[in-house]
Design a protein around this motif. Structure first.
Motif, PDB file in Angstrom:
ATOM      1  N   ARG A  18       0.815  -1.217   0.000  1.00 53.96           N
ATOM      2  CA  ARG A  18       0.000   0.000   0.000  1.00 53.96           C
ATOM      3  C   ARG A  18       0.843   1.259   0.000  1.00 53.96           C
ATOM      4  O   ARG A  18       0.292   2.349  -0.017  1.00 53.96           O
ATOM      5  CB  ARG A  18      -0.914   0.010   1.233  1.00 53.96           C
ATOM      6  N   MET A  19       2.154   1.132   0.071  1.00 53.51           N
ATOM      7  CA  MET A  19       2.977   2.350   0.061  1.00 53.51           C
ATOM      8  C   MET A  19       3.066   2.914  -1.339  1.00 53.51           C
ATOM      9  O   MET A  19       2.470   3.917  -1.660  1.00 53.51           O
ATOM     10  CB  MET A  19       4.369   2.033   0.588  1.00 53.51           C
ATOM     11  N   ASP A  20       3.847   2.251  -2.169  1.00 53.45           N
ATOM     12  CA  ASP A  20       3.938   2.637  -3.564  1.00 53.45           C
ATOM     13  C   ASP A  20       3.140   1.592  -4.324  1.00 53.45           C
ATOM     14  O   ASP A  20       3.658   0.557  -4.697  1.00 53.45           O
ATOM     15  CB  ASP A  20       5.407   2.652  -3.995  1.00 53.45           C
ATOM     16  N   TYR A  21       1.869   1.900  -4.530  1.00 51.79           N
ATOM     17  CA  TYR A  21       0.990   0.863  -5.065  1.00 51.79           C
ATOM     18  C   TYR A  21       1.330   0.496  -6.495  1.00 51.79           C
ATOM     19  O   TYR A  21       0.868  -0.514  -6.992  1.00 51.79           O
ATOM     20  CB  TYR A  21      -0.476   1.271  -4.939  1.00 51.79           C
ATOM     21  N   LEU A  22       2.132   1.309  -7.174  1.00 54.71           N
ATOM     22  CA  LEU A  22       2.506   0.946  -8.540  1.00 54.71           C
ATOM     23  C   LEU A  22       3.734   0.056  -8.558  1.00 54.71           C
ATOM     24  O   LEU A  22       4.114  -0.444  -9.613  1.00 54.71           O
ATOM     25  CB  LEU A  22       2.753   2.202  -9.377  1.00 54.71           C
ATOM     26  N   SER A  23       4.420  -0.116  -7.436  1.00 56.52           N
ATOM     27  CA  SER A  23       5.520  -1.086  -7.364  1.00 56.52           C
ATOM     28  C   SER A  23       5.273  -2.048  -6.203  1.00 56.52           C
ATOM     29  O   SER A  23       6.158  -2.267  -5.387  1.00 56.52           O
ATOM     30  CB  SER A  23       6.869  -0.425  -7.194  1.00 56.52           C
ATOM     31  N   ALA A  24       4.058  -2.585  -6.132  1.00 61.27           N
ATOM     32  CA  ALA A  24       3.696  -3.402  -4.970  1.00 61.27           C
ATOM     33  C   ALA A  24       4.591  -4.630  -4.828  1.00 61.27           C
ATOM     34  O   ALA A  24       5.052  -4.951  -3.728  1.00 61.27           O
ATOM     35  CB  ALA A  24       2.247  -3.835  -5.092  1.00 61.27           C
ATOM     36  N   HIS A  25       4.871  -5.301  -5.955  1.00 58.70           N
ATOM     37  CA  HIS A  25       5.728  -6.484  -5.897  1.00 58.70           C
ATOM     38  C   HIS A  25       7.109  -6.138  -5.355  1.00 58.70           C
ATOM     39  O   HIS A  25       7.687  -6.888  -4.575  1.00 58.70           O
ATOM     40  CB  HIS A  25       5.912  -7.065  -7.298  1.00 58.70           C
ATOM     41  N   ILE A  26       7.638  -4.999  -5.791  1.00 60.35           N
ATOM     42  CA  ILE A  26       9.009  -4.645  -5.432  1.00 60.35           C
ATOM     43  C   ILE A  26       9.081  -4.278  -3.953  1.00 60.35           C
ATOM     44  O   ILE A  26      10.056  -4.584  -3.273  1.00 60.35           O
ATOM     45  CB  ILE A  26       9.516  -3.517  -6.346  1.00 60.35           C
ATOM     46  N   ASN A  27       8.022  -3.643  -3.437  1.00 61.13           N
ATOM     47  CA  ASN A  27       7.997  -3.340  -2.010  1.00 61.13           C
ATOM     48  C   ASN A  27       7.981  -4.620  -1.189  1.00 61.13           C
ATOM     49  O   ASN A  27       8.699  -4.751  -0.187  1.00 61.13           O
ATOM     50  CB  ASN A  27       6.760  -2.512  -1.676  1.00 61.13           C
ATOM     51  N   ASN A  28       7.140  -5.571  -1.601  1.00 61.38           N
ATOM     52  CA  ASN A  28       7.098  -6.850  -0.894  1.00 61.38           C
ATOM     53  C   ASN A  28       8.455  -7.535  -0.965  1.00 61.38           C
ATOM     54  O   ASN A  28       8.895  -8.167  -0.003  1.00 61.38           O
ATOM     55  CB  ASN A  28       6.054  -7.772  -1.529  1.00 61.38           C
ATOM     56  N   HIS A  29       9.087  -7.402  -2.113  1.00 61.27           N
ATOM     57  CA  HIS A  29      10.397  -8.021  -2.321  1.00 61.27           C
ATOM     58  C   HIS A  29      11.419  -7.465  -1.333  1.00 61.27           C
ATOM     59  O   HIS A  29      12.184  -8.212  -0.723  1.00 61.27           O
ATOM     60  CB  HIS A  29      10.829  -7.754  -3.765  1.00 61.27           C
ATOM     61  N   ALA A  30      11.401  -6.147  -1.152  1.00 61.40           N
ATOM     62  CA  ALA A  30      12.360  -5.520  -0.243  1.00 61.40           C
ATOM     63  C   ALA A  30      12.196  -6.044   1.170  1.00 61.40           C
ATOM     64  O   ALA A  30      13.171  -6.407   1.842  1.00 61.40           O
ATOM     65  CB  ALA A  30      12.158  -4.007  -0.270  1.00 61.40           C
ATOM     66  N   CYS A  31      10.939  -6.091   1.610  1.00 64.82           N
ATOM     67  CA  CYS A  31      10.651  -6.553   2.966  1.00 64.82           C
ATOM     68  C   CYS A  31      11.068  -8.014   3.146  1.00 64.82           C
ATOM     69  O   CYS A  31      11.678  -8.380   4.158  1.00 64.82           O
ATOM     70  CB  CYS A  31       9.166  -6.428   3.204  1.00 64.82           C
ATOM     71  N   SER A  32      10.730  -8.843   2.155  1.00 66.38           N
ATOM     72  CA  SER A  32      11.057 -10.265   2.245  1.00 66.38           C
ATOM     73  C   SER A  32      12.559 -10.471   2.287  1.00 66.38           C
ATOM     74  O   SER A  32      13.059 -11.300   3.054  1.00 66.38           O
ATOM     75  CB  SER A  32      10.476 -11.018   1.055  1.00 66.38           C
ATOM     76  N   LEU A  33      13.276  -9.698   1.462  1.00 67.09           N
ATOM     77  CA  LEU A  33      14.736  -9.847   1.432  1.00 67.09           C
ATOM     78  C   LEU A  33      15.358  -9.484   2.774  1.00 67.09           C
ATOM     79  O   LEU A  33      16.279 -10.159   3.237  1.00 67.09           O
ATOM     80  CB  LEU A  33      15.315  -8.952   0.346  1.00 67.09           C
ATOM     81  N   LEU A  42      -3.530  -5.217  -7.939  1.00 72.54           N
ATOM     82  CA  LEU A  42      -2.762  -4.044  -7.517  1.00 72.54           C
ATOM     83  C   LEU A  42      -1.953  -4.310  -6.254  1.00 72.54           C
ATOM     84  O   LEU A  42      -0.778  -4.014  -6.206  1.00 72.54           O
ATOM     85  CB  LEU A  42      -3.728  -2.876  -7.298  1.00 72.54           C
ATOM     86  N   THR A  43      -2.570  -4.846  -5.237  1.00 70.13           N
ATOM     87  CA  THR A  43      -1.867  -5.084  -3.967  1.00 70.13           C
ATOM     88  C   THR A  43      -1.744  -6.587  -3.773  1.00 70.13           C
ATOM     89  O   THR A  43      -2.617  -7.212  -3.206  1.00 70.13           O
ATOM     90  CB  THR A  43      -2.643  -4.458  -2.820  1.00 70.13           C
ATOM     91  N   MET A  44      -0.638  -7.152  -4.257  1.00 69.96           N
ATOM     92  CA  MET A  44      -0.604  -8.600  -4.459  1.00 69.96           C
ATOM     93  C   MET A  44      -0.300  -9.392  -3.205  1.00 69.96           C
ATOM     94  O   MET A  44      -0.889 -10.430  -2.995  1.00 69.96           O
ATOM     95  CB  MET A  44       0.440  -8.957  -5.516  1.00 69.96           C
ATOM     96  N   ASN A  45       0.686  -8.953  -2.401  1.00 70.02           N
ATOM     97  CA  ASN A  45       1.176  -9.755  -1.290  1.00 70.02           C
ATOM     98  C   ASN A  45       1.606 -11.124  -1.810  1.00 70.02           C
ATOM     99  O   ASN A  45       1.196 -12.164  -1.295  1.00 70.02           O
ATOM    100  CB  ASN A  45       0.104  -9.910  -0.207  1.00 70.02           C
ATOM    101  N   TYR A  46       2.396 -11.130  -2.843  1.00 73.38           N
ATOM    102  CA  TYR A  46       2.772 -12.376  -3.516  1.00 73.38           C
ATOM    103  C   TYR A  46       4.172 -12.812  -3.119  1.00 73.38           C
ATOM    104  O   TYR A  46       4.419 -13.995  -2.899  1.00 73.38           O
ATOM    105  CB  TYR A  46       2.681 -12.172  -5.025  1.00 73.38           C
ATOM    106  N   ILE A  47       5.094 -11.875  -3.032  1.00 72.22           N
ATOM    107  CA  ILE A  47       6.467 -12.219  -2.659  1.00 72.22           C
ATOM    108  C   ILE A  47       6.564 -12.205  -1.138  1.00 72.22           C
ATOM    109  O   ILE A  47       6.316 -11.176  -0.507  1.00 72.22           O
ATOM    110  CB  ILE A  47       7.457 -11.233  -3.302  1.00 72.22           C
ATOM    111  N   ILE A  48       6.875 -13.352  -0.559  1.00 72.73           N
ATOM    112  CA  ILE A  48       6.895 -13.474   0.892  1.00 72.73           C
ATOM    113  C   ILE A  48       8.240 -14.045   1.310  1.00 72.73           C
ATOM    114  O   ILE A  48       8.972 -14.578   0.468  1.00 72.73           O
ATOM    115  CB  ILE A  48       5.745 -14.387   1.380  1.00 72.73           C
ATOM    116  N   PRO A  49       8.605 -13.968   2.585  1.00 76.53           N
ATOM    117  CA  PRO A  49       9.872 -14.561   3.004  1.00 76.53           C
ATOM    118  C   PRO A  49       9.916 -16.046   2.677  1.00 76.53           C
ATOM    119  O   PRO A  49       8.988 -16.786   2.998  1.00 76.53           O
ATOM    120  CB  PRO A  49       9.876 -14.342   4.519  1.00 76.53           C
ATOM    121  N   GLY A  50      10.961 -16.456   1.994  1.00 79.34           N
ATOM    122  CA  GLY A  50      11.093 -17.862   1.625  1.00 79.34           C
ATOM    123  C   GLY A  50      10.763 -18.141   0.175  1.00 79.34           C
ATOM    124  O   GLY A  50      10.991 -19.241  -0.296  1.00 79.34           O
TER     125      GLY A  50
END
Lengths: 376, 167
Positions: free
Chosen positions: A76-91, A160-168
């Motif tokens: 929900r932060m940068d909704y146009l790069s939702a995957h990349i935000n999730n990626h950062a957190c997971s990494l 739009l807000t996928m929550n697809y990339i998760i830790p692991g």
């Protein structure tokens, strides 16, 4: 007769500065951002952005949520790069736990990231042209973005807000038809690329509105901590994918797009060339798409060891940093996001002061602000 | 003289560039039927609109033909939910051989606060819940968005014991 006021002659006409509030509900700000512009006639004298209209307290909310749950908020932060935000957190979490992700998960993650970058830049292309006065590109941009969103919808379930990339790894395996779908999509996108140039890049009016307008020098870009296409258009080499590669970007062949024009036109060209580079990256991964596990099993409750962790990635707008302070429990003690749009917002004032108010819209659109990313 | 020539050149270039852009618009105007991407929505929606199979519409608790579900009321989904959209209400019953057992009473789903993040289904060890790709979920009153997913009179599907599996 002496006390009678005399009308001033046109040469000594006295003018006053005038303050205009642009926003918070203004189509050119792409969100709820208020800009207090001090004008002298049509010339912009000063710019003061006011934030906080869409502050949701995401950083504070993460402190009350376990690590696994808090990731969905970053979409929900940068909704146009939702995957990349999730990626950062997971990494960041994976680095703290010392987990190695499988090759297939890495490939899926990078393809999704680059597709996301394509959607973001396509939407940017449409809205940038719309801010400058052309309406047709907006529809063409959305038409091509829709094709990519369909792929997201089919594989991740959300648009739009996928929550697809998760830790692991990733939440679910991609569909068996994923590779052929994306290949077909890239073919289609490549077929449409010449339309972008035909409609906007070669357009005389667009060129004159952007060339030489919105000058941001290299020194200014560095001192304002700008990142992404804004800084790269001013000649700063700052691509995180090149300098601090993650998840296998180091094995891929792509160019860091740098332009030395420092104006709106340079920022436009950087965005357009980045789309080509994204397509090139995806093509390399699709040719030998790895098989195997899409997800490394990790424990149900993630507990990070005590310490501080930092991870940066390159979103469509620039460098996103995730800083976690862990105290050994299953919730973060503090989670701080260094978002690219917040830093890039600082570039609006130095680019615009001294220009006309219509150039403010052009500058803001090429700087590519996403307001929920500024406030978060 | 040279500046005049450049001026004329620029004007010609401007008109050519505008004409190029308009040509594209004209092309789409002529071939509109071939590249039509808008879909008719309220009419013909059952025939023309295809929703992706994985689309996250709402959480469902599938029941089989004997009105049995797989939920054991372990509340893992409730813990995994980031915004308390799931409420598991369980009750104690006595089985035939006198043992006390906890079974599902109500599986309450608050669709109004659900963000479709898939974490409840990811957390479920029994694969009891699923995402359904329904999309027309709007109602006039938000209190109607609170659903009880287990049907009345439904019970837990008994797992086949080891002996039954072997036979």
């Amino acid at each position: 007769m002496e006390n009678q006021p005399t009308t001033p002659s046109p040469t000594e006409l006295r003018t006053e500065e005038f303050v205009v509030n642009i926003g918070p509900q203004h189509p050119a700000t792409h969100g709820v951002l208020r800009i207090e512009a001090t004008l002298d006639g049509e010339t912009v004298k000063d710019i003061l952005p006011h934030l906080g209209y869409i502050h949701r307290g995401i950083e504070k909310m993460t402190e009350s949520m376990p690590y696994k749950q808090s990731i969905y908020l970053t979409s929900r932060m940068d909704y146009l790069s939702a995957h990349i935000n999730n990626h950062a957190c997971s990494l960041a979490i994976e680095n703290a736990l010392g987990i190695e992700v499988s090759a297939r998960a890495k490939a899926i993650r990078i393809i999704m990231d680059e597709l996301q970058r394509l959607t973001s830049h396509e939407l940017w292309w449409g809205s940038c042209a719309m801010d400058i006065g052309a309406v047709t590109p907006f529809f063409l941009g959305f038409r091509d973005r829709e094709r990519i969103l369909e792929i997201f919808e089919a594989n991740t379930g959300n648009r739009l807000t996928m929550n697809y990339i998760i830790p692991g790894g990733v939440m679910r395996d991609v569909l068996p038809s994923f590779v052929t779908d994306v290949k077909e999509l890239l073919k289609k996108i490549k077929g449409y690329r010449h339309e972008y140039d035909q409609l906007i890049t070669g357009n005389f009016i667009f060129q004159h509105r952007t060339q030489g307008v919105g000058y941001l020098s290299k020194e200014q870009a560095i001192s304002l901590a700008c990142s992404g296409p804004v800084a790269r258009a001013s000649g700063v080499s700052c691509d995180v994918r090149k300098h601090y590669p993650y998840d296998g970007y180091e094995k891929l062949d792509f160019n860091e797009v740098i332009d030395y024009g420092c104006d709106n036109w340079a920022r436009y060209l950087v965005h357009m060339e980045e789309m080509n580079q994204s397509i090139h990256i995806i093509e390399q991964l699709l040719d030998n798409f790895p098989t195997g596990e899409y997800r490394t099993k990790i424990k149900g409750i993630i507990k990070l060891p005590e310490g501080e962790y930092y991870q940066r990635v390159e979103t469509a707008r620039g460098e996103l940093g995730v800083y976690i302070v862990a105290d050994g429990s299953n919730k973060p003690y503090r989670m701080k996001f260094r978002t690219p749009s917040f830093s890039n917002l600082g570039a609006v004032k130095p680019t615009t002061v001294g220009l006309k108010i219509a150039d403010l819209m052009a500058n803001m659109s090429t700087i590519d602000l996403v307001v929920p990313d500024i406030d978060r | 003289m040279k500046s005049l020539f450049n001026y004329i050149k620029e004007v010609v270039y401007a008109f050519v560039s505008l004409a190029k852009g308009l040509l594209l618009t004209l092309r789409y105007f002529v071939t509109i039927r071939k590249v039509n991407i808008t879909e008719e929505y309220p009419n013909n929606r059952t025939t023309t609109i295809s929703v992706k199979e994985r689309f996250y519409g709402e959480v469902v608790l599938p029941h089989d033909e004997n009105n049995e579900h797989k939920c054991t009321a372990c509340t893992l989904c409730q813990i995994a939910c980031p915004n308390n959209s799931i409420q598991i209400i369980s009750k104690q019953i006595e089985t035939e051989d006198g043992k006390k057992k906890r079974v599902l009473d109500k599986w309450v789903y608050h669709l109004d606060s659900c963000t479709f993040c898939y974490q409840c289904i990811d957390a479920c060890p029994q694969d009891a819940i699923e995402m359904k790709n329904s999309f027309e979920l709007s109602v006039y009153d938000r209190t109607k968005l609170i659903y009880q997913l287990n049907r009345p009179g439904s019970k837990l599907k008994e797992k086949p014991t080891v002996k039954e599996q072997q036979s």
